[in-house]
Scaffold this motif. Sequence first.
Motif, mmCIF file in Angstrom:
data_model
loop_
_atom_site.group_PDB
_atom_site.id
_atom_site.type_symbol
_atom_site.label_atom_id
_atom_site.label_comp_id
_atom_site.label_asym_id
_atom_site.label_seq_id
_atom_site.Cartn_x
_atom_site.Cartn_y
_atom_site.Cartn_z
ATOM 1 N N MET A 1 -15.301 41.770 12.641
ATOM 2 C CA MET A 1 -16.647 41.947 13.178
ATOM 3 C C MET A 1 -16.783 43.344 13.778
ATOM 4 O O MET A 1 -15.898 43.810 14.511
ATOM 5 C CB MET A 1 -16.936 40.885 14.246
ATOM 6 C CG MET A 1 -17.003 39.484 13.693
ATOM 7 S SD MET A 1 -17.294 38.240 14.987
ATOM 8 C CE MET A 1 -17.224 36.725 14.016
ATOM 9 N N PRO A 2 -17.875 44.045 13.486
ATOM 10 C CA PRO A 2 -18.023 45.442 13.949
ATOM 11 C C PRO A 2 -18.070 45.578 15.473
ATOM 12 O O PRO A 2 -17.771 46.650 16.002
ATOM 13 C CB PRO A 2 -19.341 45.877 13.311
ATOM 14 C CG PRO A 2 -20.071 44.605 13.020
ATOM 15 C CD PRO A 2 -19.023 43.594 12.697
ATOM 16 N N GLN A 3 -18.460 44.531 16.183
ATOM 17 C CA GLN A 3 -18.556 44.607 17.649
ATOM 18 C C GLN A 3 -17.208 44.378 18.338
ATOM 19 O O GLN A 3 -17.089 44.531 19.555
ATOM 20 C CB GLN A 3 -19.555 43.576 18.189
ATOM 21 C CG GLN A 3 -20.978 43.754 17.713
ATOM 22 C CD GLN A 3 -21.220 43.104 16.366
ATOM 23 O OE1 GLN A 3 -20.328 42.443 15.809
ATOM 24 N NE2 GLN A 3 -22.418 43.276 15.816
ATOM 25 N N VAL A 4 -16.197 43.970 17.573
ATOM 26 C CA VAL A 4 -14.886 43.630 18.138
ATOM 27 C C VAL A 4 -13.946 44.817 17.990
ATOM 28 O O VAL A 4 -13.782 45.373 16.903
ATOM 29 C CB VAL A 4 -14.297 42.386 17.446
ATOM 30 C CG1 VAL A 4 -12.868 42.133 17.930
ATOM 31 C CG2 VAL A 4 -15.172 41.168 17.735
ATOM 32 N N GLN A 5 -13.330 45.205 19.090
ATOM 33 C CA GLN A 5 -12.410 46.340 19.097
ATOM 34 C C GLN A 5 -11.002 45.936 18.700
ATOM 35 O O GLN A 5 -10.336 46.624 17.919
ATOM 36 C CB GLN A 5 -12.401 46.967 20.493
ATOM 37 C CG GLN A 5 -11.623 48.263 20.609
ATOM 38 C CD GLN A 5 -11.735 48.850 21.999
ATOM 39 O OE1 GLN A 5 -11.289 48.250 22.970
ATOM 40 N NE2 GLN A 5 -12.375 50.007 22.097
ATOM 41 N N MET A 6 -10.540 44.808 19.229
ATOM 42 C CA MET A 6 -9.169 44.368 18.952
ATOM 43 C C MET A 6 -9.042 42.890 19.276
ATOM 44 O O MET A 6 -9.754 42.367 20.121
ATOM 45 C CB MET A 6 -8.179 45.175 19.802
ATOM 46 C CG MET A 6 -6.714 44.958 19.470
ATOM 47 S SD MET A 6 -5.628 45.871 20.607
ATOM 48 C CE MET A 6 -6.179 47.551 20.323
ATOM 49 N N TRP B 1 -22.728 42.643 22.790
ATOM 50 C CA TRP B 1 -21.852 41.540 23.175
ATOM 51 C C TRP B 1 -22.480 40.182 22.842
ATOM 52 O O TRP B 1 -21.787 39.276 22.369
ATOM 53 C CB TRP B 1 -21.528 41.619 24.666
ATOM 54 C CG TRP B 1 -20.671 42.794 25.029
ATOM 55 C CD1 TRP B 1 -20.129 43.708 24.163
ATOM 56 C CD2 TRP B 1 -20.252 43.182 26.331
ATOM 57 N NE1 TRP B 1 -19.410 44.653 24.848
ATOM 58 C CE2 TRP B 1 -19.455 44.360 26.180
ATOM 59 C CE3 TRP B 1 -20.464 42.673 27.601
ATOM 60 C CZ2 TRP B 1 -18.890 45.002 27.275
ATOM 61 C CZ3 TRP B 1 -19.899 43.321 28.687
ATOM 62 C CH2 TRP B 1 -19.115 44.477 28.526
ATOM 63 N N THR B 2 -23.760 40.063 23.088
ATOM 64 C CA THR B 2 -24.444 38.814 22.747
ATOM 65 C C THR B 2 -24.378 38.569 21.249
ATOM 66 O O THR B 2 -24.123 37.446 20.791
ATOM 67 C CB THR B 2 -25.918 38.876 23.198
ATOM 68 O OG1 THR B 2 -25.965 39.116 24.599
ATOM 69 C CG2 THR B 2 -26.625 37.569 22.886
ATOM 70 N N THR B 3 -24.577 39.628 20.462
ATOM 71 C CA THR B 3 -24.495 39.513 19.001
ATOM 72 C C THR B 3 -23.094 39.100 18.577
ATOM 73 O O THR B 3 -22.916 38.228 17.705
ATOM 74 C CB THR B 3 -24.869 40.853 18.345
ATOM 75 O OG1 THR B 3 -26.183 41.228 18.749
ATOM 76 C CG2 THR B 3 -24.819 40.743 16.826
ATOM 77 N N ALA B 4 -22.085 39.726 19.196
ATOM 78 C CA ALA B 4 -20.700 39.395 18.859
ATOM 79 C C ALA B 4 -20.390 37.936 19.157
ATOM 80 O O ALA B 4 -19.785 37.231 18.326
ATOM 81 C CB ALA B 4 -19.747 40.312 19.629
ATOM 82 N N LEU B 5 -20.811 37.451 20.322
ATOM 83 C CA LEU B 5 -20.533 36.063 20.693
ATOM 84 C C LEU B 5 -21.269 35.089 19.778
ATOM 85 O O LEU B 5 -20.749 34.017 19.453
ATOM 86 C CB LEU B 5 -20.906 35.836 22.159
ATOM 87 C CG LEU B 5 -20.019 36.561 23.187
ATOM 88 C CD1 LEU B 5 -20.591 36.421 24.590
ATOM 89 C CD2 LEU B 5 -18.597 36.026 23.143
ATOM 90 N N ASP B 6 -22.493 35.463 19.371
ATOM 91 C CA ASP B 6 -23.226 34.614 18.424
ATOM 92 C C ASP B 6 -22.484 34.535 17.088
ATOM 93 O O ASP B 6 -22.373 33.456 16.488
ATOM 94 C CB ASP B 6 -24.641 35.163 18.206
ATOM 95 C CG ASP B 6 -25.530 34.973 19.425
ATOM 96 O OD1 ASP B 6 -25.192 34.121 20.271
ATOM 97 O OD2 ASP B 6 -26.549 35.671 19.542
ATOM 98 N N LYS B 7 -21.968 35.657 16.636
ATOM 99 C CA LYS B 7 -21.229 35.665 15.370
ATOM 100 C C LYS B 7 -19.926 34.873 15.481
ATOM 101 O O LYS B 7 -19.568 34.112 14.576
ATOM 102 C CB LYS B 7 -20.920 37.114 14.965
ATOM 103 C CG LYS B 7 -22.117 37.903 14.459
ATOM 104 C CD LYS B 7 -21.675 39.285 14.004
ATOM 105 C CE LYS B 7 -22.837 40.077 13.441
ATOM 106 N NZ LYS B 7 -22.404 41.428 12.982
ATOM 107 N N ILE C 1 -9.911 38.590 22.875
ATOM 108 C CA ILE C 1 -10.813 39.426 22.077
ATOM 109 C C ILE C 1 -11.370 40.546 22.955
ATOM 110 O O ILE C 1 -12.066 40.287 23.944
ATOM 111 C CB ILE C 1 -11.969 38.589 21.497
ATOM 112 C CG1 ILE C 1 -11.415 37.414 20.683
ATOM 113 C CG2 ILE C 1 -12.891 39.452 20.648
ATOM 114 C CD1 ILE C 1 -12.467 36.407 20.264
ATOM 115 N N ALA C 2 -11.077 41.794 22.586
ATOM 116 C CA ALA C 2 -11.626 42.951 23.292
ATOM 117 C C ALA C 2 -12.868 43.422 22.552
ATOM 118 O O ALA C 2 -12.808 43.751 21.358
ATOM 119 C CB ALA C 2 -10.592 44.065 23.365
#
Length: 822
Positions: free
Chosen positions: A509-514, A657-663, A645-646
């Motif tokens: 996912m593009p919003q996730v760093q590591m 962050w909201t988008t990342a958590l939704d995904k 998840i960073a």
Amino acid sequence: MIKNYFKIALRSFRKHKLFTFINVVGLSIGISAAVVIYLIVQFDLNFNRFDNDTSNVYRIVTNYSFAGNPGYNGGVCGPLTVAVKNQVPGVDQSAPFFTLWETKVNVPGEHGAELTLKKEKNIVLADGQYFNLFHYNWLAGSAKSALNRPNQLVITSQRAQLYFPNVPYDRIIGREVIYEDTIKTTVSGVVQSLPANTDFAFTDFISYSSGNTVPAWKDNMQLTEWGSTTSASQLFVKLNPRVSPQVITRKINDLLKKYNPPKAEDKGNSQSFSLQPLANLHFSQQYFPFDNGSTVSLTTLYGLLIIGAFLLVLGCINFINLTTAQASQRAKEIGIRKTMGSTRSQLIMQFLSETFLVTLLAVIISVCIAPVILKLFADFIPPGISANLIHQPDLVIFLIVLTIGVSLLSGFYPALVLSGYKPVAVLKTQANSLAGKTRNAVLRKSLTVTQFVIAQFFIMATVLVSKQIYYALNKDLGFKKDAIVNISTPFKSLGTDKQQVFLNAVRNMPQVQMVSVGGAAPSSSNTNSTTAKYTDGKKEVKTDVEQKFGDENYIKLYNIKLLAGRSLQPADTGRAFVINNTYAKTLGFRNPADAIGKVLDYNDRKMEIIGVANDFYQKSLHSAIRPLVILQPFRNKWNNRTLHIALKPQTAGGTEWTTALDKIGSTWKNIYPEDDFEYTFYDEAIAKFYTVEQNTTRLLTWATGLSVFISCLGLLGLAMYTTGQRTKEIGVRKVLGASVGQIVALLSKELIWLIVLAFVLVTPIAYYAMQKWTENFVDRTPISWWVFVLSGAGMLVAALFTSSFQTVKAAAANPVKSLKTE
């Protein structure tokens, strides 16, 4: 006669409405606080009361010492259970149990429907000895046979109603309950749920022998590992009354020396067992009751009692001050009554009846608002606490005693003063001289100083506690805590392709760093420790070490600094680990680089030290940093359950962050459709370490506000009265050229001196109290001088602001009107 007393009292109230209002409000606040605090303290002090004799019941707990740093664990090593039962005479009964964490429950219905509960707590493995030691009321089944065989299950009445609604308890026997999708159990008993004030809040009791039939449970219980201790493994014993706890403690520690003997080279390190009385279980800050439990400090309860007493005393002081200040207005009334034949005892009863009516009204108001206060603090007041006069006779008795006590405390001295006036003096119009004596009385000033001492103490305590919490939440803990999300994958998916598929999807996912997978985060409430041994040819160092499990990204994701060596790699699994600097020093290495390449005996394996990490806090600032190893998960699937998840930095006002958590949530539903998606921001988990302190701050803030309010309320009443008595003096001064500012300064001078005196008295007391409180933290903020200066200045401003309503009004009044009143 009594009827006449109350008639006169009501007339006095109508005549002095404002003073009566101030007295009622002040006492209502104090009594409300006393009622709520009584309910809380009474609830906690009656924790863990069973209907059988538990005076000789103890929990065996584990104590450590590493290089002078103490460590505590409420659990024991697995094999101690059998050893105590078979090899320690003087132990009449022993009851082991093992707490399961976040277990999935399925209850098949009679007609095909199924109840599914996820991440259930309060489920334990126990045997029949548990119910012999702690008496429950059996609604179906028997303690003698309910947990004799594997996969048997006893549930509480509350759980029975949830699992099998509207089914009689005797018909529940034989029904099936499934845990973690595959572990089938049969209900063999139903017991009555315990009251709310108990740490034994268990709802499902699975037979202890089931642990040998379920591989995951067996791995966690570690029934043969003397060197591994987990807080999930608990052991309670009941001693023979003729045998002292000290003797049993010595015998239990002899078992440890026999099966896990210490080495002579283990200087500064030790492990031992001790007995914790059941009565101490709920109040121990060192040993949590159970993994799902919580403790209450006796110091906190005593502090609550002090707060309640202080607020009550403030209301009483207001009453005494205002009543004695009104002496001149009632002097002629007293003189006439004495001339007409009233005795001093009759006058005392008259004034006490007035006080009783005010107190009774305040108690009635307090009873009405107590439920509101309980709701206001519902987020940290235990849910079992309620204010119900019908079902709580002890509360009724408390209110009666409180009403009588407050009436006597508030009314007795004013009654003595007022009833002691000589009729000749007061009828010769010496009322003003009496008022002067009242205004300058040492007692009144002393009581006013006492009010300011209490109020300033609360202000100082609130500021310092808030300062310590801010320090704890903003201190560099040795790792990154922001923008990190923790997710626990379902137990059934461990070791399967599902977990890897989910892990890969999140990583892309593009919003996730590591992303890292492993066990608990660097700082957590869970304790997982084992014993490791190092030999350099000359000496042997055997130490209990805490364990953190994570893959090759764990150290990098949390920004844990390496002082020497390298981080973990996949090839290091089961053969190498990273240690913290505290452990390196414990092993004798002053330079972290000297520890690299050394080999330790760890859980029957040879493990190489490949890196030394900078120290970080494994728990809250309450606890010292302990020796630690960081290694990749192996053997136990539970140590490979948590995803760390960073997230990438979020733009200002952005929704990344909201988008990342939704995904992540959508991916979770696709892979684990039967399990709820739950996550925790790690910085919020850290903040929960200080929930008690945050609640203390909230309580102190309210106590401070109420104490200042009560003090200022009484101060306003006194200011109205004293300025009224000095109306003519103010008029004369204005005629002679005094300005409004000079008159206000004159009227406020005495108040300022009283506040300064209170500040001088309270500062050393507050400093000592705050110093003792901060001793609960290993790392604490300094007690700065500005805390006291700010508190004293705040009280001074509040008092002057309150009194200024009346002093400025009196100073600005037309002197012609005041002088005409002569």
